[in-house]
Design a protein around this motif. Structure first.
Motif, PDB file in Angstrom:
ATOM      1  N   ILE A   2      57.023  68.234 -12.626  1.00 57.00           N
ATOM      2  CA  ILE A   2      56.664  67.310 -13.695  1.00 57.00           C
ATOM      3  C   ILE A   2      57.222  65.933 -13.356  1.00 57.00           C
ATOM      4  O   ILE A   2      58.391  65.815 -12.999  1.00 57.00           O
ATOM      5  N   PRO A   3      56.406  64.874 -13.466  1.00 53.96           N
ATOM      6  CA  PRO A   3      56.945  63.528 -13.252  1.00 53.96           C
ATOM      7  C   PRO A   3      58.027  63.210 -14.280  1.00 53.96           C
ATOM      8  O   PRO A   3      57.902  63.560 -15.450  1.00 53.96           O
ATOM      9  N   THR A   4      59.090  62.580 -13.830  1.00 55.21           N
ATOM     10  CA  THR A   4      60.122  62.163 -14.766  1.00 55.21           C
ATOM     11  C   THR A   4      59.648  60.928 -15.526  1.00 55.21           C
ATOM     12  O   THR A   4      58.805  60.179 -15.039  1.00 55.21           O
ATOM     13  N   PRO A   5      60.165  60.698 -16.727  1.00 55.71           N
ATOM     14  CA  PRO A   5      59.791  59.490 -17.468  1.00 55.71           C
ATOM     15  C   PRO A   5      60.100  58.232 -16.671  1.00 55.71           C
ATOM     16  O   PRO A   5      61.041  58.186 -15.879  1.00 55.71           O
ATOM     17  N   GLY A   6      59.309  57.215 -16.892  1.00 53.52           N
ATOM     18  CA  GLY A   6      59.472  55.958 -16.184  1.00 53.52           C
ATOM     19  C   GLY A   6      58.230  55.631 -15.376  1.00 53.52           C
ATOM     20  O   GLY A   6      57.166  56.228 -15.567  1.00 53.52           O
ATOM     21  N   PRO A   7      58.325  54.697 -14.439  1.00 44.71           N
ATOM     22  CA  PRO A   7      57.157  54.333 -13.632  1.00 44.71           C
ATOM     23  C   PRO A   7      56.702  55.498 -12.759  1.00 44.71           C
ATOM     24  O   PRO A   7      57.522  56.190 -12.150  1.00 44.71           O
ATOM     25  N   LEU A   8      55.401  55.700 -12.681  1.00 51.82           N
ATOM     26  CA  LEU A   8      54.845  56.743 -11.823  1.00 51.82           C
ATOM     27  C   LEU A   8      54.254  56.155 -10.547  1.00 51.82           C
ATOM     28  O   LEU A   8      53.508  56.832  -9.838  1.00 51.82           O
ATOM     29  N   SER A   9      54.615  54.924 -10.254  1.00 44.49           N
ATOM     30  CA  SER A   9      54.098  54.250  -9.069  1.00 44.49           C
ATOM     31  C   SER A   9      55.075  54.307  -7.906  1.00 44.49           C
ATOM     32  O   SER A   9      54.744  53.875  -6.806  1.00 44.49           O
ATOM     33  N   GLY A  10      56.280  54.800  -8.142  1.00 49.24           N
ATOM     34  CA  GLY A  10      57.273  54.854  -7.080  1.00 49.24           C
ATOM     35  C   GLY A  10      58.411  53.863  -7.254  1.00 49.24           C
ATOM     36  O   GLY A  10      59.491  54.049  -6.703  1.00 49.24           O
ATOM     37  N   ARG A  11      58.188  52.789  -8.033  1.00 49.61           N
ATOM     38  CA  ARG A  11      59.286  51.848  -8.237  1.00 49.61           C
ATOM     39  C   ARG A  11      60.267  52.404  -9.268  1.00 49.61           C
ATOM     40  O   ARG A  11      59.924  53.261 -10.078  1.00 49.61           O
ATOM     41  N   GLN A  12      61.485  51.894  -9.235  1.00 48.24           N
ATOM     42  CA  GLN A  12      62.544  52.453 -10.042  1.00 48.24           C
ATOM     43  C   GLN A  12      62.483  51.998 -11.494  1.00 48.24           C
ATOM     44  O   GLN A  12      62.593  52.809 -12.406  1.00 48.24           O
ATOM     45  N   THR A  13      62.330  50.702 -11.708  1.00 45.67           N
ATOM     46  CA  THR A  13      62.284  50.188 -13.081  1.00 45.67           C
ATOM     47  C   THR A  13      61.102  49.238 -13.211  1.00 45.67           C
ATOM     48  O   THR A  13      59.965  49.679 -13.152  1.00 45.67           O
ATOM     49  N   CYS A  14      61.352  47.935 -13.364  1.00 45.69           N
ATOM     50  CA  CYS A  14      60.258  46.973 -13.474  1.00 45.69           C
ATOM     51  C   CYS A  14      60.409  45.871 -12.433  1.00 45.69           C
ATOM     52  O   CYS A  14      60.024  44.729 -12.664  1.00 45.69           O
ATOM     53  N   GLU A  15      60.995  46.217 -11.276  1.00 45.14           N
ATOM     54  CA  GLU A  15      61.064  45.253 -10.180  1.00 45.14           C
ATOM     55  C   GLU A  15      59.657  44.984  -9.644  1.00 45.14           C
ATOM     56  O   GLU A  15      58.745  45.789  -9.877  1.00 45.14           O
ATOM     57  N   PRO A  16      59.438  43.853  -8.946  1.00 42.21           N
ATOM     58  CA  PRO A  16      58.090  43.562  -8.440  1.00 42.21           C
ATOM     59  C   PRO A  16      57.548  44.714  -7.606  1.00 42.21           C
ATOM     60  O   PRO A  16      58.239  45.249  -6.737  1.00 42.21           O
ATOM     61  N   ALA A  17      56.322  45.103  -7.859  1.00 44.86           N
ATOM     62  CA  ALA A  17      55.733  46.239  -7.154  1.00 44.86           C
ATOM     63  C   ALA A  17      55.569  45.960  -5.669  1.00 44.86           C
ATOM     64  O   ALA A  17      55.569  46.891  -4.855  1.00 44.86           O
ATOM     65  N   THR A  18      55.442  44.667  -5.288  1.00 51.86           N
ATOM     66  CA  THR A  18      55.259  44.308  -3.880  1.00 51.86           C
ATOM     67  C   THR A  18      56.579  44.001  -3.185  1.00 51.86           C
ATOM     68  O   THR A  18      56.572  43.553  -2.049  1.00 51.86           O
ATOM     69  N   GLY A  19      57.698  44.215  -3.847  1.00 46.58           N
ATOM     70  CA  GLY A  19      58.989  43.909  -3.264  1.00 46.58           C
ATOM     71  C   GLY A  19      59.576  42.622  -3.809  1.00 46.58           C
ATOM     72  O   GLY A  19      58.942  41.909  -4.596  1.00 46.58           O
ATOM     73  N   LEU A  20      60.786  42.313  -3.382  1.00 44.06           N
ATOM     74  CA  LEU A  20      61.498  41.137  -3.877  1.00 44.06           C
ATOM     75  C   LEU A  20      60.794  39.868  -3.426  1.00 44.06           C
ATOM     76  O   LEU A  20      60.493  39.691  -2.239  1.00 44.06           O
ATOM     77  N   THR A  21      60.507  38.972  -4.373  1.00 45.42           N
ATOM     78  CA  THR A  21      59.801  37.728  -4.053  1.00 45.42           C
ATOM     79  C   THR A  21      60.625  36.481  -4.351  1.00 45.42           C
ATOM     80  O   THR A  21      60.186  35.375  -4.049  1.00 45.42           O
TER      81      THR A  21
END
Length: 299
Positions: A261-280
């Motif tokens: 079961i996916p854990t609560p939170g983002p299901l895209s692989g990122r940990q919280t709400c950091e930029p999805a494309t990496g640090l900018t």
């Protein structure tokens, strides 16, 4: 003199005639009949009527006393919202019996409690399923295809928003902003947020919850799970569930009796709400307090 008074007399006569000619009745208009599934009034049903007894159990009673201790005795009615929430968690929904018991404890007129329960949408005044799926469709989520998420939920559950599956396992609701705009689109299932959704990951999540509920014996719907709404075998709070740290392209997951079961939170692989494309931004070494501008502006 007569010439001066004639205009006044003429105007007065016209006004008198208008008064006589004005119809002495008022028309009545009826507004269109608007029906709603969520009425602000109570209607007795077999599962929700005042004859069904409700009392806080021993565990909830301890929490009630903790909540009441936060307020002076003359202001204990301020505890109406947390007590309604406790009643909903124990009973499965905020029934009329729950409201009456809260009114008795807080020594409030029952109508004052009803007003609170009917105003806030977080209080479910009718039974909901084991999993209350609330899909946000406010602007940030809508711009990231919350319509697709809504359609995926309808296809997977076979119900429209506002309804419960026949097995009583899922209730589907459309809601306004849930405050996770940076991770849109998202849904809230019981107390958990699932974010960065796609139609595919949404369907996978619902399938995993259904399979886990069956595996752990929690598939009987709200009627068999009164007192455990928002908790239990598939939310990481049961001894039969062991949390894991597995990371994949769909985010973190854990297992419940062999069902991932996916854990609560983002299901895209990122940990919280950091930029999805990496640090900018803020990618260079920060200045210390001893470093000044070197372009000569401060000289």
């Amino acid at each position: 003199m007569a010439s001066k008074l004639s205009p006044f007399a003429l105007r007065s006569s016209f006004r008198a005639v208008r008064r006589v000619q004005r119809p002495q009745w008022r028309s009545f208009s009826a507004t269109p009949l608007a029906r709603s599934d969520a009425l602000a009034v109570h209607r007795d049903t077999p599962e929700n009527n005042p004859s069904i007894p409700f009392k806080f159990n021993e565990q909830s009673e301890k929490l009630v006393q903790e909540v009441l201790a936060r307020y002076p005795s003359q202001y204990k009615k301020a505890a109406v919202m947390p007590l309604l929430d406790l009643g909903q968690r124990q009973h499965g929904f905020t029934s009329i019996s729950v409201m009456n018991e809260v009114a008795r404890i807080l020594e409030m007129p029952p109508m004052r409690v009803y007003e609170v329960a009917t105003f806030y949408t977080m209080y479910n005044r009718s039974p909901v399923g084991r999993f209350h799926v609330q899909c946000c469709t406010t602007t940030p989520c809508q711009l990231r295809d919350s319509d697709g998420i809504m359609k995926a939920i309808e296809e997977e559950l076979g119900i429209e928003q506002g309804h419960t599956t026949k097995d009583g396992l899922f209730t589907f609701s459309e809601v306004e902003c849930l405050g996770a705009c940076a991770n849109a689109p998202m849904v809230q299932i019981n107390d958990d947020y699932y974010e960065d959704l796609t139609p595919e990951t949404t369907k996978s999540l619902l399938k995993a919850l259904r399979d886990a509920a069956k595996q752990t014996g929690a598939g009987s719907g709200a009627a068999g799970l009164a007192g455990e709404a928002g908790k239990g075998a598939v939310t990481g709070q049961d001894s039969s569930v062991k949390a894991g740290n597995e990371i994949n392209e769909q985010g973190r997951s854990y297992s419940a009796q062999g069902v991932k079961i996916p854990t609560p939170g983002p299901l895209s692989g990122r940990q919280t709400c950091e930029p999805a494309t990496g640090l900018t931004s803020l990618t260079s070494e920060p200045w210390s307090t001893e470093v000044f501008r070197k372009d000569g502006v401060l000289d």
